[in-house]
Scaffold this active site. Structure first.
Site, PDB file in Angstrom:
ATOM      1  N   THR A  51      -7.965  18.740   6.776  1.00 36.91           N
ATOM      2  CA  THR A  51      -8.091  17.696   5.761  1.00 36.91           C
ATOM      3  C   THR A  51      -9.510  17.145   5.718  1.00 36.91           C
ATOM      4  O   THR A  51     -10.013  16.789   4.643  1.00 36.91           O
ATOM      5  CB  THR A  51      -7.106  16.552   6.052  1.00 36.91           C
ATOM      6  OG1 THR A  51      -5.807  17.097   6.246  1.00 36.91           O
ATOM      7  CG2 THR A  51      -7.063  15.569   4.895  1.00 36.91           C
ATOM      8  N   THR A  52     -10.180  17.089   6.868  1.00 37.26           N
ATOM      9  CA  THR A  52     -11.564  16.626   6.921  1.00 37.26           C
ATOM     10  C   THR A  52     -12.473  17.497   6.073  1.00 37.26           C
ATOM     11  O   THR A  52     -13.517  17.045   5.600  1.00 37.26           O
ATOM     12  CB  THR A  52     -12.046  16.593   8.388  1.00 37.26           C
ATOM     13  OG1 THR A  52     -11.189  15.722   9.122  1.00 37.26           O
ATOM     14  CG2 THR A  52     -13.468  16.087   8.506  1.00 37.26           C
ATOM     15  N   TYR A 114       4.398  14.623   1.674  1.00 41.13           N
ATOM     16  CA  TYR A 114       4.856  14.110   0.388  1.00 41.13           C
ATOM     17  C   TYR A 114       6.376  14.178   0.205  1.00 41.13           C
ATOM     18  O   TYR A 114       6.999  13.200  -0.173  1.00 41.13           O
ATOM     19  CB  TYR A 114       4.162  14.829  -0.779  1.00 41.13           C
ATOM     20  CG  TYR A 114       4.426  14.160  -2.122  1.00 41.13           C
ATOM     21  CD1 TYR A 114       3.780  12.983  -2.472  1.00 41.13           C
ATOM     22  CD2 TYR A 114       5.344  14.692  -3.019  1.00 41.13           C
ATOM     23  CE1 TYR A 114       4.044  12.350  -3.675  1.00 41.13           C
ATOM     24  CE2 TYR A 114       5.609  14.070  -4.220  1.00 41.13           C
ATOM     25  CZ  TYR A 114       4.963  12.900  -4.550  1.00 41.13           C
ATOM     26  OH  TYR A 114       5.237  12.273  -5.741  1.00 41.13           O
ATOM     27  N   TYR A 140       0.961  20.106  13.715  1.00 46.83           N
ATOM     28  CA  TYR A 140       0.072  18.975  13.428  1.00 46.83           C
ATOM     29  C   TYR A 140       0.897  17.828  12.856  1.00 46.83           C
ATOM     30  O   TYR A 140       1.419  17.928  11.748  1.00 46.83           O
ATOM     31  CB  TYR A 140      -1.027  19.418  12.452  1.00 46.83           C
ATOM     32  CG  TYR A 140      -2.047  18.350  12.085  1.00 46.83           C
ATOM     33  CD1 TYR A 140      -2.205  17.184  12.821  1.00 46.83           C
ATOM     34  CD2 TYR A 140      -2.864  18.541  10.976  1.00 46.83           C
ATOM     35  CE1 TYR A 140      -3.142  16.235  12.478  1.00 46.83           C
ATOM     36  CE2 TYR A 140      -3.819  17.589  10.620  1.00 46.83           C
ATOM     37  CZ  TYR A 140      -3.950  16.440  11.376  1.00 46.83           C
ATOM     38  OH  TYR A 140      -4.876  15.492  11.027  1.00 46.83           O
ATOM     39  N   ARG A 145      -0.803  10.561   6.871  1.00 53.62           N
ATOM     40  CA  ARG A 145      -1.097  11.377   5.691  1.00 53.62           C
ATOM     41  C   ARG A 145       0.145  12.045   5.109  1.00 53.62           C
ATOM     42  O   ARG A 145       0.227  12.248   3.899  1.00 53.62           O
ATOM     43  CB  ARG A 145      -2.143  12.454   6.030  1.00 53.62           C
ATOM     44  CG  ARG A 145      -3.551  11.917   6.243  1.00 53.62           C
ATOM     45  CD  ARG A 145      -4.548  13.054   6.365  1.00 53.62           C
ATOM     46  NE  ARG A 145      -5.904  12.600   6.619  1.00 53.62           N
ATOM     47  CZ  ARG A 145      -6.776  12.266   5.681  1.00 53.62           C
ATOM     48  NH1 ARG A 145      -6.425  12.322   4.414  1.00 53.62           N
ATOM     49  NH2 ARG A 145      -7.999  11.882   6.003  1.00 53.62           N
ATOM     50  N   LYS A 169      -1.066  19.190  17.693  1.00 56.86           N
ATOM     51  CA  LYS A 169      -2.085  18.167  17.443  1.00 56.86           C
ATOM     52  C   LYS A 169      -1.334  16.904  17.061  1.00 56.86           C
ATOM     53  O   LYS A 169      -0.671  16.844  16.031  1.00 56.86           O
ATOM     54  CB  LYS A 169      -3.036  18.594  16.327  1.00 56.86           C
ATOM     55  CG  LYS A 169      -4.089  17.533  15.998  1.00 56.86           C
ATOM     56  CD  LYS A 169      -4.972  17.933  14.831  1.00 56.86           C
ATOM     57  CE  LYS A 169      -5.960  16.812  14.488  1.00 56.86           C
ATOM     58  NZ  LYS A 169      -6.787  17.143  13.302  1.00 56.86           N
ATOM     59  N   ILE A 211      -8.712  17.557  18.695  1.00 58.56           N
ATOM     60  CA  ILE A 211      -9.348  18.131  17.508  1.00 58.56           C
ATOM     61  C   ILE A 211      -9.970  16.960  16.782  1.00 58.56           C
ATOM     62  O   ILE A 211      -9.272  16.107  16.242  1.00 58.56           O
ATOM     63  CB  ILE A 211      -8.350  18.905  16.637  1.00 58.56           C
ATOM     64  CG1 ILE A 211      -7.858  20.151  17.391  1.00 58.56           C
ATOM     65  CG2 ILE A 211      -9.006  19.323  15.311  1.00 58.56           C
ATOM     66  CD1 ILE A 211      -6.805  20.954  16.651  1.00 58.56           C
TER      67      ILE A 211
END
Length: 297
Positions: A51-52, A114, A140, A145, A169, A211
């Site tokens: 996402t970064t 979502y 993850y 998010r 993660k 991470i």
């Protein structure tokens, strides 16, 4: 007993930003500069298409190009983890089968976002992903998010029952949940922090590294902090951690990756450009960041 790959993924991974030029195109020269910066700074591995990296704004063609470019420029100096995740399980399966992953060390796959599936839905999603993946999978969990927390019970169920899943993660921010996973996980299952500001105390609780977003900029000091913590040298780890603590606050004050790109732009590594809906940090925050970095030692 941990495999060689799991030993390689113990330490500092960095979720690479995607540099852009003023016209919105990917700035490949800046990305090469960033890759060299983090590897020379001592990170243990890199993660592309997180996402970064503003992945939601990248086209399918750009994602393929980024994977290939990262493999080429890293040139086997450190392992490369590729982010492949979505709220559509079938789409993840297709991408796992079509992306050029021969040189990937592992896949980082975010929990479905979502749609807010049940815990059983999350389990079945990862079961399908792991079965389709040609590479080991890192779970993850980032409920801030995705809109849905993957509980410790679900993580442990996947770790014990689903083959080809080697790590998690964890970015829930819930220290008790993290400790429950560490306490009860299979011996060879890695638990990796996804929160820069609490990575040091999480390693003290038994987690295996991080991470990191911050390591894009603080590559040397952040890697040294994680290495010290993993070696139980917490006097040195605390010194480095507290020296960067204000930096973490500033970096995530408005948005990730807006904050980290402001840091990297200050250092001349990337330009401060984005794709909507992400925009640069406010002028007030940028001034605080610049003041902090001018005094950083």
């Amino acid at each position: 007993m941990q495999t060689m790959l799991q030993q390689q993924l113990r330490g500092t991974g960095v979720a690479l930003v995607t540099p852009f030029s003023a016209n919105g195109a990917i700035d490949w020269n800046a990305l090469e500069k960033l890759i060299d910066h983090v590897i020379n700074g001592g990170v243990n591995y890199v993660v592309t298409l997180g996402t970064t990296g503003e992945t939601p704004t990248l086209s399918s063609e750009e994602k393929l190009d980024l994977i290939k470019f990262t493999f080429e420029k890293v040139n086997k100096r450190v392992p490369v983890v590729v982010g492949i995740g979505d709220y559509n399980t079938q789409d993840v399966v297709k991408r796992l089968q079509s992306c050029p992953l021969d040189e990937a060390a592992a896949i980082l796959s975010v929990a479905p976002y979502y749609s807010k599936p049940s815990q059983e839905g999350i389990f079945q999603h990862y079961k399908a992903v792991a079965a389709a993946s040609p590479k080991p999978v890192i779970l993850y969990n980032v409920p801030g998010r995705t809109g849905r927390n993957m509980t410790a019970a679900t993580t442990l169920r996947i770790a014990n029952e689903v083959e080809n899943v080697i790590a998690m993660k964890e970015a829930s921010g819930d220290m008790v949940q993290c400790m429950e996973i560490v306490r009860s996980k299979p011996k060879d299952f890695l638990v990796i922090s996804g929160d820069d500001a609490v990575a040091m105390p999480q390693i003290a609780c038994g987690m295996d590294g991080v991470i990191s977003v911050a390591a894009n900029f603080f590559a040397k000091d952040f890697s040294a902090m994680v290495k010290a913590a993993l070696a139980n040298n917490f006097e040195e780890a605390r010194r480095l951690h507290y020296n960067m603590l204000e930096g973490y606050d500033l970096m995530f004050a408005e948005n990730n990756p807006a904050g980290i790109k402001a840091f990297l732009a200050y250092a001349g590594i990337v330009e401060n450009h984005f794709r909507l809906p992400v925009v640069p940090v406010s002028s007030e925050l940028e001034a605080k960041i610049n003041k902090y970095l001018a005094a950083y030692k």
